[in-house]
Every structure is written in structure tokens, then in C-alpha cells.
Scaffold this active site. Structure first.
Site, PDB file in Angstrom:
ATOM      1  N   PRO A 130       7.818 -12.499 -73.266  1.00  0.00           N
ATOM      2  CG  PRO A 130       5.638 -12.977 -73.921  1.00  0.00           C
ATOM      3  CD  PRO A 130       6.913 -12.363 -74.409  1.00  0.00           C
ATOM      4  CB  CYS A 131      10.259 -14.563 -69.005  1.00  0.00           C
ATOM      5  SG  CYS A 131       9.219 -13.793 -67.731  1.00  0.00           S
TER       6      CYS A 131
END
EC number: 2.1.1.37
Length: 416
Positions: free
Chosen positions: A99-100
């Protein structure tokens, strides 16, 4: 390479990345996801597509913590599964996009110290300990381009180099592969030195990167960026519900949202009615011109243009080109270039539906990258000039475990 490589998928979401790799000739044998709702949707979509179950099953990372796979019993169990996979294939790979939001300019931007930022370091640690033959790491361009995050990215790469991986990276844009979306992402690939020797790629023992021009990044690009962005795309048109606009012959129709809406038959798709219905704000919906995507939220797509990056969280609202509503799930899936047979389950919340779509790697981009990896691994003749300057040789790190117990392996395989 005659045997299909086997893949262990991490941060799998609802399987967009995995689907592209499967379509290209890889077997997904292990699926790990940190969100239980996404995991259920992954299972459901595979049933609808009539795809086989992963050989080693589905695995939920408790509290989003994949660090548990780098230590203790769960790490040992994963290692044994990897060894079992090696019995029936020459190549085992890891794929995943942590997840970014912590590296995104439009997200939390907390970097390596954010909860999601820490997952990138955990994924790299997982790779270094379990030593797959190759890996894919996908993230937002902020990790690659933003100065304060770039240092962290370089540290991750150095760790991978020290663990025996040759690296290659590219800032891709999904639109290059036929996705109707301007979406940039950094893709980092790593190949073990032993695999590089097996495919007889002649590089210096001290090399950290695959020589420029050797990995076939450009092979499956359908629409070079300079060609795409030089087209005379439509700007804006006054919004009129259910209006008709002709398509210009001077643009690339296959990259427009309307082309994909028609191709995926979005009005008759199983997720056609899944869209947010506003309690208020309809007047605001009507005031935004078709193609006006200049603002942070309430972006209205143009039917004869590609979409901005599919991002449907943090109050970012994308409006239908010629209907007085937000996009439907079916339309968002089309913008991510999913096959029209891909469906999300009815019981999934709308918030989770749009979030997982926005987080996913566009299907056509995934498929192109997967095919490029297969081409690279299948190459038998290499033509390039050796670099003249040598670098310091980096030691290879040992594998995580020595094989100790055939009995435990049998238990792990029997009860994934």
C-alpha cells in the site's frame, strides 16, 4: 523455459496484478492479503472467472502485518512451501505492491515511517530472507521521484543488492499498454545472481543492475507516451445528460473511456448499479463540464479522452461523462482495463469496491510486464557492451533456513 513459473503474491488486493501474470503463463500458487474484504472479493472473482484455487491457498496477514512471515513458525512454513514449489518448477517469484498512500503526493505522504510505508520495508525484508528467483515491487511514482522518499527507495535497493539481486526499474505509464488511464507507477524488478548465471546473461560479478537496454521494457508498449500525449484530445464540452458527441479521427479511440465502456458493456455488467448515490450535491454534478478534471474532486471524465489516474478515495470523486452521477464499479473496472467478465461481489461495500479498484495494477499493464519478464527469462542470446567501470562486489546473503524437516514440509503442503 518449459515449465510455468510459480508465483507467491503479496498485498494481492482483488487480484488485478495476479490476473495479468496468470494470463501470461505464470501460476499463482500462494495469495496473501492484509484486508479481509479484498481477500473475499479475490476468491469470488476467481470463482466467476472459473480459475483454479491457488495451490497453497489464501493467507490473511493479521493486522496487516507481513513481518510475521519473516520470523518464527509462519516464516518457516512459508519457506517450506517455497521449497515444495521448486519441486515442480525451475523458477519461483514474488510479486506485490505494498500500500502506497505514505509515498503519494495526494495521500498521507508520511514516507517510510507511516504504517503503509513500513510495509514496503517489510516486503523487501521478506524477499531478502526467502530468496525467490525474481520479484516485482510496484509503488507510486512518489517513492521514486520525491526527494525525501527517494533516499528510502535507494536504501531498499541497496539491501536487495546485498542479498544477491540484480535490479532493473522503470517508471511506467499504464496508458502505454492500452489502459485508458494516465497512471504512472514505479516498477522495480530483481533477479537472483544465480538465475542470471542460469540464463547466461554475461554481467560482472559485482554488478548491481541489469545493463541498460537488456530488459525488454519497451517490447509490449502499444502507444508510446510521446504519441499519446501529442494527440489533439478533446478538452471540455458543456455537460448535457445522455448527449451524443462524435469521436475525432485524430485521436486514439482505443484509449478513451467510452471505447472501454462499450467494450465492457458496462450498462449490463453485474456491477453496473454499484455507484454512490448522493444525498445532496446533484446540482454540483450538473455544473461540471464534460472533460473538466482540473480540480481535486468532482472530476468529470470526457468520453473521448482517457481518464486521469483511477483514485477514488480521500474524497476524490470522478463523474460520468454524460450522466448526472458518479462512476459505477463496472465503469471503474473498465478504466482499469479488466476483462468484462471480472466481477466484484454484491456484498462488498461500495467504499471497499472503489478503494480496491483504485489500488490495483491495471490488468493490461500487468499482463505486459509479465510477458516482458517471460521474454527476459527465455532469452538465449545477449548482445550488449560490457561496462568498463567495475563496482565493489557485494556479498550474497545466505538463505533464511537450512532444510531440516521433510515431515514439517509435508504438513505445510497438506494444510495450507
Amino acid at each position: 523455459m518449459s515449465i510455468r513459473p510459480k508465483l507467491f503474491s503479496f498485498f494481492a488486493g482483488t487480484g488485478f496484478l495476479d490476473l495479468g501474470f496468470e494470463a501470461s503463463g505464470f501460476d499463482i500458487v500462494y495469495v496473501n492479503e492484509i484486508n479481509p474484504s479484498y481477500m473475499e472479493a479475490y476468491r469470488y472473482s476467481r470463482q466467476v472467472l472459473n480459475l483454479p484455487l491457488p495451490e497453497y491457498g489464501y493467507h490473511y496477514a493479521d493486522n496487516g502485518n507481513i513481518e510475521q512471515l519473516t520470523e518464527g513458525e509462519k516464516a518457516l512454513r512459508l519457506w517450506y512451501l517455497i521449497q515444495d514449489a521448486r519441486k515442480s518448477t525451475d523458477i519461483v517469484g514474488f510479486i506485490g505492491g505494498p500500500p502506497c498512500p505514505d509515498f503519494s503526493v495526494g495521500g498521507k505522504n508520511r514516507g517510510k515511517d507511516g504504517d503503509n510505508g513500513k510495509l514496503s520495508a517489510a516486503y523487501v525484508e521478506l524477499i531478502c530472507q526467502h530468496q525467490p528467483d525474481f520479484f516485482l515491487f510496484e509503488n507510486v511514482k512518489g517513492l521514486w521521484k520525491t526527494k525525501k522518499h527517494r533516499l528510502f527507495f535507494e536504501q531498499l535497493k541497496e539491501k536487495l543488492n546485498q542479498s544477491g539481486y540484480l535490479l532493473t526499474e522503470r517508471l511506467i505509464n499504464a496508458i502505454e499498454y492500452g489502459v485508458p488511464q494516465d497512471r504512472e507507477r514505479i516498477i522495480l524488478l530483481g533477479f537472483r545472481q544465480s538465475l542470471i548465471r542460469d540464463i547466461e546473461l554475461p554481467v560482472e560479478p559485482s554488478a548491481k543492475f541489469i545493463p541498460e537496454g537488456i530488459f525488454p521494457w519497451a517490447t509490449y508498449i502499444l502507444y508510446p507516451k510521446q504519441t499519446v500525449f501529442s494527440c489533439p484530445w478533446a478538452a471540455t464540452d458543456p455537460f448535457q445528460e445522455n448527449s451524443h458527441l462524435p469521436c475525432s479521427n485524430e485521436i486514439i479511440q482505443e484509449l478513451t473511456v467510452e471505447y472501454w465502456f462499450r467494450q465492457n458493456d458496462v450498462l449490463n455488467h453485474a456491477n453496473a448499479q454499484h455507484h454512490f448515490k448522493p444525498r445532496a450535491g446533484l446540482k454540483r454534478f450538473l455544473s461540471v463540464a464534460e472533460g473538466d478534471d482540473s480540480r481535486k474532486s468532482y472530476k468529470r471524465l470526457h468520453r473521448w479522452r482517457y481518464s486521469p489516474t483511477a483514485c477514488y478515495g480521500n474524497n476524490e470523486v470522478h463523474l460520468h461523462p454524460y450522466k448526472a452521477r458518479r462512476l459505477s464499479v463496472a465503469e471503474a473496472l473498465a478504466i482499469q482495463s479488466l476483462p468484462k467478465t471480472f466481477v466484484l461481489p454484491d456484498k462488498m461495500s461500495l467504499t471497499n469496491m472503489f478503494k480496491t479498484i483504485g489500488n490495483g495494477v491495471p490488468y493490461l499493464a500487468s499482463k505486459a510486464i509479465a510477458q516482458s519478464i517471460l521474454d527476459f527469462l527465455s532469452t538465449t542470446e545477449w548482445h550488449y557492451e560490457q561496462p568498463s567501470q567495475k563496482q565493489l562486489e557485494l556479498p550474497l546473503s545466505p538463505t533464511l533456513f537450512d532444510c531440516q524437516s521433510k515431515a514439517l514440509l509435508d504438513v505445510c503442503v497438506a494444510h495450507p
